[in-house]
Design a protein around this motif. Structure first.
Motif, PDB file in Angstrom:
ATOM      1  N   ARG A  38     -13.406   6.664   6.014  1.00 44.65           N
ATOM      2  CA  ARG A  38     -14.754   6.215   6.398  1.00 44.65           C
ATOM      3  C   ARG A  38     -14.844   4.711   6.216  1.00 44.65           C
ATOM      4  O   ARG A  38     -14.019   4.097   5.543  1.00 44.65           O
ATOM      5  CB  ARG A  38     -15.815   6.917   5.544  1.00 44.65           C
TER       6      ARG A  38
ATOM      7  N   MET B 121     -15.854  -2.403   4.046  1.00 49.28           N
ATOM      8  CA  MET B 121     -14.481  -1.977   3.783  1.00 49.28           C
ATOM      9  C   MET B 121     -14.169  -0.694   4.545  1.00 49.28           C
ATOM     10  O   MET B 121     -15.035   0.120   4.814  1.00 49.28           O
ATOM     11  CB  MET B 121     -14.282  -1.716   2.283  1.00 49.28           C
TER      12      MET B 121
ATOM     13  N   ALA C  10      -3.667   5.686  -7.903  1.00 56.23           N
ATOM     14  CA  ALA C  10      -4.710   6.477  -7.244  1.00 56.23           C
ATOM     15  C   ALA C  10      -5.380   5.687  -6.126  1.00 56.23           C
ATOM     16  O   ALA C  10      -5.725   6.249  -5.082  1.00 56.23           O
ATOM     17  CB  ALA C  10      -5.755   6.926  -8.263  1.00 56.23           C
ATOM     18  N   VAL C  11      -5.568   4.382  -6.349  1.00 60.10           N
ATOM     19  CA  VAL C  11      -6.267   3.551  -5.361  1.00 60.10           C
ATOM     20  C   VAL C  11      -5.526   2.229  -5.184  1.00 60.10           C
ATOM     21  O   VAL C  11      -5.090   1.620  -6.168  1.00 60.10           O
ATOM     22  CB  VAL C  11      -7.721   3.253  -5.799  1.00 60.10           C
ATOM     23  N   VAL C  12      -5.355   1.816  -3.940  1.00 59.56           N
ATOM     24  CA  VAL C  12      -4.801   0.495  -3.636  1.00 59.56           C
ATOM     25  C   VAL C  12      -5.825  -0.255  -2.792  1.00 59.56           C
ATOM     26  O   VAL C  12      -6.287   0.254  -1.768  1.00 59.56           O
ATOM     27  CB  VAL C  12      -3.471   0.601  -2.864  1.00 59.56           C
ATOM     28  N   MET C  13      -6.208  -1.451  -3.247  1.00 64.04           N
ATOM     29  CA  MET C  13      -7.193  -2.259  -2.534  1.00 64.04           C
ATOM     30  C   MET C  13      -6.480  -3.413  -1.828  1.00 64.04           C
ATOM     31  O   MET C  13      -5.593  -4.037  -2.409  1.00 64.04           O
ATOM     32  CB  MET C  13      -8.202  -2.868  -3.521  1.00 64.04           C
ATOM     33  N   VAL C  14      -6.901  -3.688  -0.608  1.00 60.83           N
ATOM     34  CA  VAL C  14      -6.391  -4.834   0.136  1.00 60.83           C
ATOM     35  C   VAL C  14      -7.530  -5.842   0.282  1.00 60.83           C
ATOM     36  O   VAL C  14      -8.587  -5.505   0.830  1.00 60.83           O
ATOM     37  CB  VAL C  14      -5.903  -4.407   1.533  1.00 60.83           C
ATOM     38  N   ASN C  15      -7.336  -7.021  -0.255  1.00 59.69           N
ATOM     39  CA  ASN C  15      -8.355  -8.079  -0.149  1.00 59.69           C
ATOM     40  C   ASN C  15      -9.740  -7.606  -0.586  1.00 59.69           C
ATOM     41  O   ASN C  15     -10.742  -7.862   0.093  1.00 59.69           O
ATOM     42  CB  ASN C  15      -8.408  -8.625   1.288  1.00 59.69           C
ATOM     43  N   ALA C  16      -9.792  -6.895  -1.704  1.00 58.91           N
ATOM     44  CA  ALA C  16     -11.078  -6.447  -2.252  1.00 58.91           C
ATOM     45  C   ALA C  16     -10.916  -6.251  -3.758  1.00 58.91           C
ATOM     46  O   ALA C  16      -9.807  -6.073  -4.263  1.00 58.91           O
ATOM     47  CB  ALA C  16     -11.532  -5.156  -1.589  1.00 58.91           C
TER      48      ALA C  16
ATOM     49  N   THR D  62       0.828  -1.211   0.000  1.00 57.30           N
ATOM     50  CA  THR D  62       0.000   0.000   0.000  1.00 57.30           C
ATOM     51  C   THR D  62       0.866   1.267   0.000  1.00 57.30           C
ATOM     52  O   THR D  62       0.480   2.268  -0.586  1.00 57.30           O
ATOM     53  CB  THR D  62      -0.957   0.042   1.212  1.00 57.30           C
TER      54      THR D  62
ATOM     55  N   LEU E 294     -12.022   2.701   4.181  1.00 53.97           N
ATOM     56  CA  LEU E 294     -11.448   3.470   3.072  1.00 53.97           C
ATOM     57  C   LEU E 294     -10.736   4.712   3.605  1.00 53.97           C
ATOM     58  O   LEU E 294     -11.344   5.534   4.293  1.00 53.97           O
ATOM     59  CB  LEU E 294     -12.571   3.884   2.108  1.00 53.97           C
TER      60      LEU E 294
ATOM     61  N   ILE F  10      -6.692   4.191  -0.044  1.00 58.39           N
ATOM     62  CA  ILE F  10      -6.383   2.804   0.324  1.00 58.39           C
ATOM     63  C   ILE F  10      -7.645   2.182   0.905  1.00 58.39           C
ATOM     64  O   ILE F  10      -8.226   2.709   1.857  1.00 58.39           O
ATOM     65  CB  ILE F  10      -5.228   2.721   1.346  1.00 58.39           C
ATOM     66  N   GLY F  11      -8.073   1.094   0.274  1.00 56.70           N
ATOM     67  CA  GLY F  11      -9.275   0.394   0.744  1.00 56.70           C
ATOM     68  C   GLY F  11      -8.879  -0.925   1.414  1.00 56.70           C
ATOM     69  O   GLY F  11      -8.218  -1.749   0.798  1.00 56.70           O
ATOM     70  N   TYR F  12      -9.256  -1.096   2.678  1.00 56.94           N
ATOM     71  CA  TYR F  12      -8.925  -2.314   3.423  1.00 56.94           C
ATOM     72  C   TYR F  12     -10.160  -3.206   3.486  1.00 56.94           C
ATOM     73  O   TYR F  12     -11.167  -2.836   4.108  1.00 56.94           O
ATOM     74  CB  TYR F  12      -8.454  -1.969   4.839  1.00 56.94           C
TER      75      TYR F  12
END
Lengths: 431, 431
Positions: free
Chosen positions: B108, B114, A376-382, A370, B116, B422-424
C-alpha cells in the motif's frame, strides 16, 4: 526463574488459562458488531472510572517513587486522566479496524469435488508479560477481544494496583455483555511465579508475547515451553551510501536518533560509505551534538569528526560491544564502511533484526540492500521510526516481532489469528 | 536429553548452522529458474546414483533387521530403486510448484507518500528431526531448496548410511551449481547429541520441525530453545450426526480407519449420535471387523454392537485412556453421544488438533461443528485421510502442523517462508 514455581501456583495459573479458554470459545463466535459494542463500552467505562484508576495509580506511583524508581520509569508508570482518555480513544480506534476473524485466506475446489476453505480464526489464550506500563493492559485487552482471543496478563509488580483497577472496570463491562471476566485476567497476584507459570503452561496458553527489555525477553525465551513471539529488541542501523542524498540523510538520521530515544525503532548505529564520510560526518556530528547525542566512533569516523572542531562535541572511541548495544538513549555508534557489502555484512552480523534504513539514490545498491538485509523492516530513504503498526496502517499493535515465526514486524489484529481448514464434501473417500 | 550435550558438539552444530546460513544468503536470492534447474539435476542424480544409495540402504536394513526392528519400521526404512525413482519424481513435482519467494503479501501507499510492501522471503536455516525414513531426507531437501532455505537434518541412526549416500549425491549437484554443500547437511554424525544441539541452537537455527512419534515431539518441545512447529500427532475423530447419511458415513469411517492405519490423518475415534446408534453401529462394526479392526467401545456402543451378534467381532470395553490414544493400528474407539454439543466437547477435550470430520445433512449442525471444533482441519462428509499437502493442492508437504503458530495443517512451500516489510521513501521523517 523456573525454580521458583510452586506446583500450586502452576495449577492455579493453568486453571485461569482453562477458564479463559472456555470463555474464549464463546467470544470466538461473537459477531463483529457485538465485539465492537463491547469495546465501545470498555472505552466509556474507562473514562467514567478514570478517577478510581488514577487514584490506584497514584498509590503505585508514590510507592515506586519511594522505592527510588527513575524519572523515566515513573513517567511510563503514570496513568492519569489524560492518559486514560487517550487509551480509551485507542480502544475506539480498535473498534474502527476490520475484524480479521472469518477472513478467507485461501479457497478452492479440489479435483475430487470437495470445496476447501482456509479461514482466519482466533488463536485462543494469549499470554502477555510486560513491564509496568498501564496503558498496555488496555491496548492488549482491546486487541485480544477484537480478534476473539482471551488475554492472560502479567503486568509488572509496580503497576499492580493500577492494573487491578483497570481490569475491574473491564470485568464489569464483560459481565454486562454476558461474558466471563476470565476473558481478560491478570496473574499478578502470583508475582514472578505467575510469569513463570505463564511460560510453562503449554497446552493451556496458546501464545506468549513478552514485551520489554532484553533481560525479560531472554528470560522468557530460556524458560518458555509455550510458543513465544519475541518483540522489541531494536539495534537499528542507518547506512548512508556513496550515492546518498546528504540533504535527505541528515534529517533522517536526526529524526531516527532523537525524535524519541527510548523506543525500539530509534536508530542506534550509523554506517557511512567512505566516499561521503568527509562530507557527511562533520555535518551530522554537529547536528547530533546539538541534540545532546554522544557519539561512539570507530577510528575512521573519530578522526574525521574530531578534525572538524565541533563545539561541545561528545565523542568517545567505540568499543566492540557498542556494535551490539541498543542504547535506548542519546547515544549513537558511527562507523565508516568501505562499500555496500561491508555495510550489509556489518548489519546482518550485529542487528537484532528489527529495522534498518539505507539512504541512497543508486537503484542497484538499494536492491542489494533491501534483498540482502535480514530484518523485519528495511527502509529506503526514510526514518526507522516509521516501523509501527499505526504508521503501517495496521491500527494498534501488540508489539513488534523481531523473529521469523508467525509474525514479523508490527503485530496487529491479523497476527493475533491462526487459520482453520474446512473441507466440504459429499461423501468423498481417499482412493 | 539436554544433559547429554557436550559443549564441543553444540559448538560444532552451531558452526554447521552458521555455514548453512552463509550459503543460504546466496540461495535466498537465486531465481526460480536456477532453483528449478538445481532440483531437476538432484532428481536426475538420485536416479543415476540409485544403485549406490540402495546398496547403503541394504546395509542399514540388514543391521536393523539383525537388531530386531519390526516389519513395519523395516518397510519404512527401505529405500530401493523403485522408491528412489518415486522420490525423484517427488522432487520434479516440487519443481512444478510455484515459488513463494518474492510474493507480495500486502502492499500500500502510506499517507506520507511512502510505498510499503510486505514480501515473502525464506526463513533461513530449517532444522528437521525425523525417524528413519530416507525419502524424507529428499523431500525436505527439495522443499527447503525451492523455498530458498538451508536444511539441517537429523535423520535417525538406523538410516544413517542411506542418508549419507543420499546427501552425498545432493552435495555433488549443489557443488556443480556453485552452491556450498552446507546448504543440505546432516548432524547424524553426532548421534542423539546432534538432535539436542539442533534444539538448543537458538540464533543459529531459525525453525525446528520434529516429525515422528509423540515421544520425539514431546522431547523436542521440552528441550527446544529454537522455535518449533509441532507436527503429526493425530487422534482424529469422526462424528456421525443424527441427520447423517449413513450410506456416506460407512465408507467414510472405513476409509478413514483402514485405508492406511499408520498415518496421522487416519481416524482413531468414532462418535455416534444416540438417535442413529442402533441403526449405524451394527453395520459399521461388522465392516470394521471384516477389516480386522479391534473396537474399544463405551458402555452404550458395547451393548448395541454385542447384541448384533457379529461373526469374528473383536471388541473390548474402552478405558479412559483410550480417548486420548492415537493407535496408529487396526483399532478404533467408539462412543455414543447424546447430542452435537457432547460430540464437540468430547473432541475439543481429547483431540490432538489435527483433523475431525462430521457426517451430517443438517446445515446448523455442520455450521456449529465447523465453527466450534478447534483443530487444524474440519471435514464435512469426507474422510479425514484428505488432510495432506498433495490432496489440498499445496504440492509436497514438510509435515502437518497441529499447533497454531506460523502454520496450521499441511505445511507446503509457503509455510517455509516468512515476510519482510520494505518501505520506499523520498526522505520522510516521523513528525
Amino acid at each position: 526463574m523456573t525454580d521458583e514455581l510452586s506446583e500450586r501456583t502452576f495449577a492455579a495459573v493453568c486453571d485461569m488459562a482453562d477458564e479463559a479458554a472456555y470463555a474464549q470459545r464463546t467470544l470466538a463466535r461473537a459477531s463483529t458488531d457485538l465485539k465492537n459494542d463491547l469495546l465501545l463500552d470498555v472505552a466509556g467505562a474507562l473514562e467514567a472510572g478514570a478517577a478510581g484508576i488514577e487514584a490506584a495509580n497514584a498509590v503505585d506511583m508514590s510507592e515506586a517513587a519511594a522505592a527510588g524508581m527513575s524519572e523515566g520509569l515513573l513517567d511510563r508508570l503514570r496513568f492519569d486522566a489524560a492518559r486514560i482518555h487517550a487509551t480509551a480513544d485507542g480502544v475506539r480506534n480498535v473498534v474502527s479496524l476490520p475484524d480479521p476473524v472469518g477472513e478467507m485466506v485461501r479457497g478452492r475446489n479440489l479435483p475430487n469435488g470437495m470445496r476447501l476453505n482456509q479461514v482466519r480464526v482466533p488463536i485462543g489464550v494469549v499470554g502477555m508479560i510486560y513491564e509496568a506500563r498501564p496503558n498496555v493492559t488496555v491496548d492488549v485487552a482491546a486487541l485480544c477481544l477484537k480478534s476473539g482471543n482471551a488475554a492472560l496478563l502479567r503486568g509488572g509488580h509496580a503497576a499492580r494496583r493500577t492494573n487491578e483497577a483497570t481490569l475491574s472496570v473491564i470485568a464489569q463491562v464483560l459481565a454486562d455483555h454476558g461474558f466471563a471476566s476470565s476473558l481478560v485476567a491478570s496473574v499478578d497476584a502470583y508475582g514472578r511465579e505467575g510469569a513463570t507459570a505463564l511460560m510453562q503452561a503449554r497446552g493451556h496458553v496458546d501464545l506468549l508475547v513478552p514485551r520489554g527489555g532484553a533481560g525479560l525477553i531472554r528470560a522468557v525465551v530460556d524458560n518458555a515451553r509455550v510458543p513465544v513471539i519475541e518483540t522489541g529488541a531494536g539495534n537499528c542501523h542507518i547506512y548512508v551510501d556513496a550515492s546518498g542524498d546528504l540533504a535527505k540523510a541528515l534529517p533522517i538520521v536526526i529524526n531516527a536518533k532523537t525524535q524519541r530515544v527510548g523506543v525500539c525503532n530509534a536508530a542506534e548505529k550509523l554506517l557511512v560509505h567512505r566516499a561521503v564520510a568527509e562530507d557527511f560526518l562533520p555535518v551530522v556530528a554537529n547536528e547530533l551534538s546539538r541534540h545532546g547525542v554522544t557519539i561512539h566512533a570507530d577510528d575512521a569516523s573519530l578522526a574525521i569528526i574530531t578534525a572538524a572542531g565541533i563545539d561541545d562535541l561528545k565523542i568517545v572511541p567505540a568499543e566492540d560491544r557498542d556494535w551490539d548495544t541498543e542504547y535506548l538513549d542519546y547515544e549513537i555508534g558511527i562507523r565508516v564502511v568501505d562499500d555496500l557489502d561491508a555495510a550489509i555484512e556489518h548489519i546482518n552480523a550485529h542487528s537484532t533484526g528489527h529495522t534498518e534504513a539505507i539512504v541512497s539514490e543508486d537503484y542497484s545498491a538499494i536492491e542489494e540492500f533491501t534483498q540482502r538485509i535480514d530484518s523485519a523492516v528495511v527502509m529506503v530513504n526514510a526514518s526507522t521510526r516509521f516501523t509501527d503498526g499505526g504508521m503501517f496502517g495496521l491500527g494498534a499493535e501488540l508489539g513488534i516481532s523481531t523473529q521469523k515465526m508467525h509474525a514479523r514486524g508490527p503485530m496487529g489484529l491479523e497476527e493475533l489469528t491462526t487459520t482453520k481448514w474446512i473441507g466440504y464434501g459429499t461423501g468423498q473417500v481417499r482412493p
